[in-house]
Design a protein around this motif. Sequence first.
Motif, PDB file in Angstrom:
ATOM      1  N   SER A   1       7.690   0.501   4.276  1.00 45.97           N
ATOM      2  CA  SER A   1       6.961   0.303   3.024  1.00 45.97           C
ATOM      3  C   SER A   1       7.891  -0.141   1.909  1.00 45.97           C
TER       4      SER A   1
ATOM      5  N   ASP B   1       0.834  -1.194   0.000  1.00 43.72           N
ATOM      6  CA  ASP B   1       0.000   0.000   0.000  1.00 43.72           C
ATOM      7  C   ASP B   1       0.871   1.248   0.000  1.00 43.72           C
TER       8      ASP B   1
ATOM      9  N   LEU C   1       1.403   5.478   4.931  1.00 44.03           N
ATOM     10  CA  LEU C   1       0.593   6.485   5.586  1.00 44.03           C
ATOM     11  C   LEU C   1       1.315   7.822   5.600  1.00 44.03           C
TER      12      LEU C   1
ATOM     13  N   LYS D   1       0.158  -1.010   4.916  1.00 42.56           N
ATOM     14  CA  LYS D   1      -0.319   0.004   5.868  1.00 42.56           C
ATOM     15  C   LYS D   1      -0.654  -0.629   7.207  1.00 42.56           C
TER      16      LYS D   1
END
Length: 365
Positions: free
Chosen positions: A339, A4, A7, A345
């Motif tokens: 990441s 993902d 954040l 996430k």
Amino acid sequence: MNVDKPLDKPFIFDAHLDLAMNAMEWNRDLTHTIEELRATEDGMIDKPDRAQGTVSFPSLREGNVGIVVGTQIARFAKRKGNLPGASWNSPEQAWAQTQGQLAWYQAMEHKGQIRQILNKEDIDKHLASWETDAANTPLGLIRSLEGADSILSMHYLHKAYEDGLRAIGPAHYGPGVYAQGTDATGGIGQSGRELLKEMEALNIILDTTHLCDDSFWEALANFKGPVCASHNNCRALVPHHRQFSDDQLNALIAREAIIGVVMDAWMLTPNWIRGKSTPKGENISLHQVVDHIDYICQLAGNSLHAGIGSDLDGAFGTEQGPKDVDTIADLQKIPYLLSQRGYTKENIENICSKNWLRFYMNAWS
């Protein structure tokens, strides 16, 4: 692995900061910015990290570090050559020092800088407030005792609990009253077993950080309450008894513990020489911190047991921290690095805060 988008600025729970030690022994007004703190220490040479601090209330806010475990720390020194700070010549002096630190926390709470968190309901209220109005919400603080030498008797343990203490690491450096710490050997003895029994009755969390191997195994065998390692790295990556072995990490994982990775440079490389090595010279960065996070996750088979316990400004500053950490706000670089290694996430949120939040919520259910 489907990765993902990381954040933007995830909520961070830092499980180990010596805030009161910095205020009381280093004489730092943590309501100031890092730049202001460094300016006040320019030219000072009494401690090796002068003008190189990384932690203040404004920098915590900048990094969205919304809950911290703040320590009281004062050990009874039984040997010469102790580390700077936190060492006193009697348990009574150590107790008095912790009470000064408590008074500082209380003053910061009165000033609206922090909010003491004592139970599950406090966590719920704090998270709701932080989500809706972080700028005007005090920083959440859970109080821990690093080294139990200052507990003069079980009466004093009960008083500390009534005053808000919620976690204890029985030992710090060297031989201790209740357990043996870093650079020492041996078990917890009768006094340690008495302390653990009373901690369990009060539901005080056992922090295994700094326990030598003998004391670690004896403590786990004698304590059935919630356990964690607030600031500890992996011996497989940096061979030293201050780190935990795979057997110790697996034992903690089996007890549903969280292990908070620590950012002191000597715990991130086997080549560090105190007083000579530099973060840039040894190429120490948050990549090594993430190595330890990843190692714990691989050992556990999931992202549910790794967290952050930075120990930033724990008697060291930028001279002995990752080269890419100027202030504690730079903890926000960790999500991106995770990441890049394929962490989703959900994984990142677990590591940044949700693991520690779940741990405390479960301990206080």
